[in-house]
Design an enzyme around this catalytic site. Structure first.
Site, PDB file in Angstrom:
ATOM      1  N   CYS B  82       0.837  -1.209   0.000  1.00 13.06           N
ATOM      2  CA  CYS B  82       0.000   0.000   0.000  1.00 13.06           C
ATOM      3  C   CYS B  82       0.871   1.258   0.000  1.00 13.06           C
ATOM      4  O   CYS B  82       1.548   1.519  -0.984  1.00 13.06           O
ATOM      5  CB  CYS B  82      -1.003  -0.039   1.143  1.00 13.06           C
ATOM      6  SG  CYS B  82      -2.331   1.160   0.950  1.00 13.06           S
ATOM      7  N   HIS B 192      -3.662  -5.385  -0.213  1.00 14.04           N
ATOM      8  CA  HIS B 192      -3.242  -5.869   1.103  1.00 14.04           C
ATOM      9  C   HIS B 192      -3.210  -7.393   1.126  1.00 14.04           C
ATOM     10  O   HIS B 192      -4.238  -8.018   1.371  1.00 14.04           O
ATOM     11  CB  HIS B 192      -4.192  -5.341   2.180  1.00 14.04           C
ATOM     12  CG  HIS B 192      -4.040  -3.881   2.408  1.00 14.04           C
ATOM     13  ND1 HIS B 192      -3.167  -3.358   3.327  1.00 14.04           N
ATOM     14  CD2 HIS B 192      -4.614  -2.824   1.789  1.00 14.04           C
ATOM     15  CE1 HIS B 192      -3.205  -2.038   3.289  1.00 14.04           C
ATOM     16  NE2 HIS B 192      -4.076  -1.693   2.356  1.00 14.04           N
ATOM     17  N   GLU B 194      -2.136  -9.288   3.355  1.00 15.38           N
ATOM     18  CA  GLU B 194      -2.460  -9.778   4.704  1.00 15.38           C
ATOM     19  C   GLU B 194      -3.965  -9.816   4.955  1.00 15.38           C
ATOM     20  O   GLU B 194      -4.410 -10.357   5.959  1.00 15.38           O
ATOM     21  CB  GLU B 194      -1.747  -8.918   5.759  1.00 15.38           C
ATOM     22  CG  GLU B 194      -2.354  -7.547   6.043  1.00 15.38           C
ATOM     23  CD  GLU B 194      -2.033  -6.460   5.013  1.00 15.38           C
ATOM     24  OE1 GLU B 194      -1.499  -6.790   3.936  1.00 15.38           O
ATOM     25  OE2 GLU B 194      -2.339  -5.281   5.292  1.00 15.38           O
TER      26      GLU B 194
END
EC number: 4.3.2.10
Lengths: 255, 212
Positions: B82, B192, B194
């Site tokens: 990001c 993202h 994650e």
């Protein structure tokens, strides 16, 4: 193309998942971590936890719930309920929440939305709007914002409030129809559409889902960017996967 | 021991990144750190980032981490996420802030006039949710990830590299933008991993095994 999101919602009371019907008469539906894992496995795009814990002694339990879920479930988590200060926002984000949802606090102190958004970024700030239709039959529809779980009228027009929270720095709106919540007769589509078309930020439709067609209608008729539901998923009636198959068959982009 | 430093400069959900890496690489040592020495000694470095790029640059500088991040981009497997992608470029439209200039190019906001979807529907900004990433070329970090797989995005700005060959993945949202860049030991993504369920975990696992 960006997929429309399906978001199971877990109401959490003192660490256990429950679901209210019109916010009254709660029924225990289980352990938050187990339920979160099940939804993740089914393909849920995101999860929302609404902490409805009343006792202030138990308020920190939600932090442990978020920590445990965030260790095992790798999709976005939104947490709402009981947020009164920027510090509450920070603690939830540090515990593993990706977004924090504010409702009553935003109405009481709009500056909190601006302050929190300035500190942690608009992408982390969701403003939840509970709206109820207040126009008489035959009149053009008007919706008013309610707080305290739908008990307190605020006098705020829902569309104007949605525009205002966007200007204050909300990154998303979680819109719940108080007329439909718990009824299982479908979203308030005119309300959803009115808000979704009035703002530039994503709108999550909530309140009233009883079947899969309701979810699809929220997107196609209500112009929602995401749809949220609880009971149809909690009791195993439908899986998130079935919801996606249904929406895909209706021509809606889903993950 | 495979040690990964997740650079902590006070911006963003580092715990999620750490937990996701621990999940895919249980044998690795995962450090969430603001100490330049630990960033320097780690085998791998991850720079996440959330919020506004001017805040991220300020906090990175305030913690004395600018140089260790630049050093990491020169030597070891580096993953930017990001704002951790955006800061690698020269400058951002967001607050007119300068980046680290590891790559030439700038960071632009989604242009309002282009935010119109297929059937004339207005596209919302931030770009929030699951979108497809088209792999611009093969890469070790795309291993076992389908071309066109969906990842979770949340952002209002995107990178425009001067060198089109940097782009490793593209995404369509009003505009066709660069969702991933790769060069030598650097891989950086706008989405993202994650928070991107199995696809994201696969990418993080690939990063932890990557030998550029």
């Amino acid at each position: 193309m960006l997929a429309k999101r399906i978001i199971p919602c877990l109401d959490v009371n003192a660490g256990r998942v429950v679901k209210g019907v019109n916010f009254v008469g709660l029924r225990d539906a289980g352990d938050p971590v187990e339920i979160a894992r099940r939804y993740d496995a089914q393909g849920a795009d995101e999860l929302t936890f609404l902490d409805i814990t009343a006792s202030s002694d138990d308020r920190d339990i939600i932090l442990h719930v978020v920590e445990q879920v965030a260790e095992q479930v790798f999709i976005p988590l939104t947490v709402g309920g009981g947020i009164r200060a920027v510090e509450d926002v920070r603690r939830l984000l540090n515990a593993g929440a990706d977004k924090v949802s504010m409702n009553t606090a935003a109405v009481q102190s709009p500056q909190l939305v601006a302050e929190a958004s300035g500190k942690v970024g608009a992408q982390c700030i969701v403003v939840a709007i509970d709206a109820k239709c207040v126009s008489a039959e035959g009149e053009p529809a008007r919706w008013q914002v309610f707080t305290h779980g739908g008990r307190k009228p605020t006098g705020l027009d829902a569309i104007e409030w949605a525009r205002r929270v966007q200007a204050l720095g909300a990154g998303e709106i979680l819109l719940t129809s108080m007329d439909r919540d718990g009824t299982r007769i479908g979203f308030d589509l005119p309300l959803t559409r009115a808000i979704a078309d009035a703002v530039d930020i994503p709108v999550i439709a909530s309140g009233g889902v009883g079947n899969l067609a309701h979810l699809a209608d929220g997107v196609t008729e209500g112009h929602a960017d995401a749809v949220l539901a609880a009971s149809i998923f909690h009791y195993g009636e439908f899986t998130v996967g079935q919801a996606k198959d249904f929406m895909r068959a209706r021509g809606i982009e889903v993950r | 021991m495979n040690t990964v430093a997740i650079v902590d400069y006070g911006m963003g959900n580092l715990r999620s990144v750490a937990k996701a890496i621990e999940h895919v690489a249980p044998e690795a040592r995962v450090l969430v750190t603001h100490q330049p020495a630990l960033v320097a000694s780690a085998d791998r470095v991850v720079v996440p980032g959330q919020g506004a790029m001017p805040d991220c640059m300020r906090e990175l500088a305030a913690r004395g981490l600018l140089q260790s991040v630049i050093d990491a981009t020169r030597r070891k497997p580096f993953l930017g996420i990001c704002i951790g992608l955006q800061m690698l470029f020269d400058s951002s439209e967001e607050g007119g802030v300068s980046g680290l200039s590891v790559f030439g190019g700038r960071v632009r906001r989604f242009p309002a006039e282009r935010m119109i979807g297929p059937n004339g529907v207005r596209l919302k900004v931030p770009h929030m949710g699951w979108n497809r990433v088209t792999q611009a070329r093969p890469h070790a970090l795309w291993q076992d990830i389908a071309d066109g797989e969906r990842f979770y995005f949340v952002h209002s700005y995107f990178v425009v590299p001067d060198d089109a060959a940097l782009t490793a993945g593209r995404t369509e949202y009003g505009v066709d933008f660069t969702a991933a860049v790769a060069q030598d030991n650097i891989f950086a993504v706008q989405f993202h991993p994650e928070k991107s369920a199995q696809a994201g975990l696969a990418l993080l696992g690939n990063f932890m095994r990557w030998k550029p």
